[in-house]
Design an enzyme around this catalytic site. Structure first.
Site, mmCIF file in Angstrom:
data_model
loop_
_atom_site.group_PDB
_atom_site.id
_atom_site.type_symbol
_atom_site.label_atom_id
_atom_site.label_comp_id
_atom_site.label_asym_id
_atom_site.label_seq_id
_atom_site.Cartn_x
_atom_site.Cartn_y
_atom_site.Cartn_z
ATOM 1 C CE LYS A 1 -2.589 3.439 1.716
ATOM 2 N NZ LYS A 1 -2.020 4.784 1.930
ATOM 3 C CD GLU B 1 12.219 4.686 9.597
ATOM 4 O OE1 GLU B 1 12.006 5.636 10.396
ATOM 5 O OE2 GLU B 1 12.305 4.830 8.377
ATOM 6 C CD GLU C 1 10.188 12.815 11.806
ATOM 7 O OE1 GLU C 1 11.161 12.342 11.211
ATOM 8 O OE2 GLU C 1 9.157 12.154 12.052
ATOM 9 C CB CYS D 1 13.079 9.018 8.565
ATOM 10 S SG CYS D 1 14.085 7.728 7.792
#
Length: 495
Positions: A186, A261, A392, A294
């Site tokens: 997906k 993750e 973040e 990331c």
């Protein structure tokens, strides 16, 4: 724009034909509804993409489940051969894949051509080769022989992000297929197009029908249905912490192993004994992909005695960056992915400025370019516990804090709920050893950045994720690891 060709909905993206339907059980499948896909480069509409839901998720799992017995029984050598053929297909279409992905997610075309798409091919080759060498030495227990083997787990649901769509998808797809599993992929709804091209490439390479399926749509619709399906044996996700919590809850209900993750808020530590030119080069590199990485070391932690000099050199280096159209070879920083994400980035910055932070460079959108182009930003005068240094941002926004002692540096570095990566710049090897041992991170770089080998473990600590992938770690996740214990030779059965 989209048009119909022989009953298929095909979009022409950067001169490349892309089928916008799902790929389920070896054929294209439409949905009653679609969702829009827009280019971040200029906001232009690219196409309408099939919008899957529970029905498509179930159909994809059914197809993958049906294909599993045959694919899992396929020899290692044949699976490896097909994965190498997929890599060949990727290499034959690097220019097309690069052009489509740049149009779709706004990352630099030169990076896609030279680094990202070659890495996509390498993902398949690496895990094909690793499969052929995968082994554990037999060992004895009181004369009995222990033999370790890796059995395919079943259907794998793989949910991938938008910042490096094809590379991060194949980082999951390749080991899952190599292990003998079947896959439902997906892709992120903001950048779904190269996943569709991957389905074409895999089919052309001879991957049997149903082994790889691609379903498109929104996470709360098709994604939720997919991870809740009790027939799914493994779930791997890269993305946000809130979404991961939902996925983990769905997985827990069915006791399905997950690999998560979840990004980070990584530190880049600069000590006074470091090569400052190197330190500045590594720091400016954190603006790569418009800050949508990331692993980026977005928190610059600089020893007080060199902070002023470091900052001045950083300003000069950052000023040389060219922001603009990612299709231009001269561009260093392109747009951010989507208006919603762009607003989120600016919200972080404006709240930080309102609470006392100072923008050394940047501090807002690039009004000359308009659209989704955010100026590379460096914020100072930030407190350790404020939002801008603990959450973040995932944009071209760095913060700078200073420290006076090694202990203070480590405390600042470990002062968030994340633990994905860290970078240490120092000229003292003993200090490097001492500091790295104390850092909470899945990956630590010393005097370098973004050097990644697929045989190394990859993952995060704390809320940066669960699990490790890469090399044998990937097979440990995507397989049921079995130990077979055999009695000494010469034994006899007594009824």
């Amino acid at each position: 724009m989209s048009q119909r060709h022989d009953t298929a909905v095909v979009a022409t993206i950067a001169g490349v034909a892309v089928d916008t339907r799902h790929w389920i059980g070896g054929r294209r499948v439409a949905s009653p509804a679609t969702f829009p896909d827009t280019s971040p480069i200029d906001g232009s509409p690219l196409t309408e993409v099939a919008r899957g839901g529970a029905h498509e998720a179930a159909a994809a799992v059914t197809a993958a489940q049906a294909a599993f017995p045959s694919w899992s029984a396929t020899s290692r050598e044949e699976r490896a051969r097909i994965l190498h053929a997929i890599a060949d297909g990727v290499e034959n279409r690097i220019e097309e894949l690069a052009a489509v992905e740049t149009a779709d997610n706004g990352a630099l075309l030169r990076s896609h051509r030279r680094g990202v798409m070659p890495r996509v091919a390498h993902n398949f080759r690496f895990f094909a080769d690793w499969l052929l060498s995968l082994a554990h030495e037999d060992f004895e227990t009181r004369g009995h022989t222990n033999r370790i083997s890796w059995d395919p787990a079943g259907v794998c649901a793989l949910i991938t992000p938008w910042n490096a769509p094809l590379m991060l998808a194949t980082w999951k797809v390749a080991p899952a297929l190599a292990a003998g599993n079947t896959v439902v992929l997906k892709p992120a709804e903001w950048s779904p197009l190269t996943a569709s091209l991957l389905a074409d490439i895999a089919a052309e390479a001879g991957l049997p029908s149903g082994v790889l399926n691609v379903v498109q749509g929104y996470g709360e619709e098709v994604g939720s249905a997919l991870v809740s399906d009790p027939r799914v044996a493994r779930i791997s996700f890269t993305g946000s912490v809130p979404t991961a919590r939902h996925i983990a809850g769905a997985a827990a209900a069915n006791l399905v192993p997950v690999s998560l993750e979840l990004g980070g808020k990584s530190p880049l530590l600069v000590f006074a004994d470091s090569d400052l030119d190197l330190a500045v080069e590594l720091a400016v590199e954190q603006y790569d992909n418009a800050g949508q990485v990331c692993l980026a070391g977005t928190r610059l932690l600089v020893e007080s005695s060199v902070a002023e000099e470091f900052t001045q050199r950083f300003i000069v280096k950052a000023a040389a960056l060219q922001q603009g159209d990612p299709r231009d070879e001269a561009t260093d920083i392109g747009p951010n992915i989507h208006p919603d994400h762009f607003a989120r980035i600016d919200g972080f910055v404006q709240r930080a400025l309102a609470t006392g932070a100072r923008a050394v460079i940047g501090g807002g959108p690039n009004t000359e370019l308009g659209g989704l182009y955010y100026r590379p930003t460096l914020l100072t005068d930030v407190a350790p516990d404020t939002e801008i240094v603990t959450e973040e941002v995932f944009g071209p926004v760095l913060t700078l804090q200073t420290f006076d002692t090694d202990e203070e540096a480590v405390a600042l570095a470990n002062g968030t709920r994340f633990g994905l990566a860290a970078t240490v710049v120092t000229g003292d090897s003993e200090r490097a050893r001492r500091i790295t041992e104390q850092l909470v991170a899945g990956t630590v770089w010393v005097n370098c950045f973004f050097v990644r080998d697929l045989q190394a473990p990859f993952g995060g600590a704390r809320q940066s994720g669960i699990g490790r992938e890469g090399g044998t770690w990937s097979f440990d996740f995507y397989c049921d690891v079995k130990n077979t214990v055999t009695a000494p030779k010469g034994w006899q059965h007594h009824g």
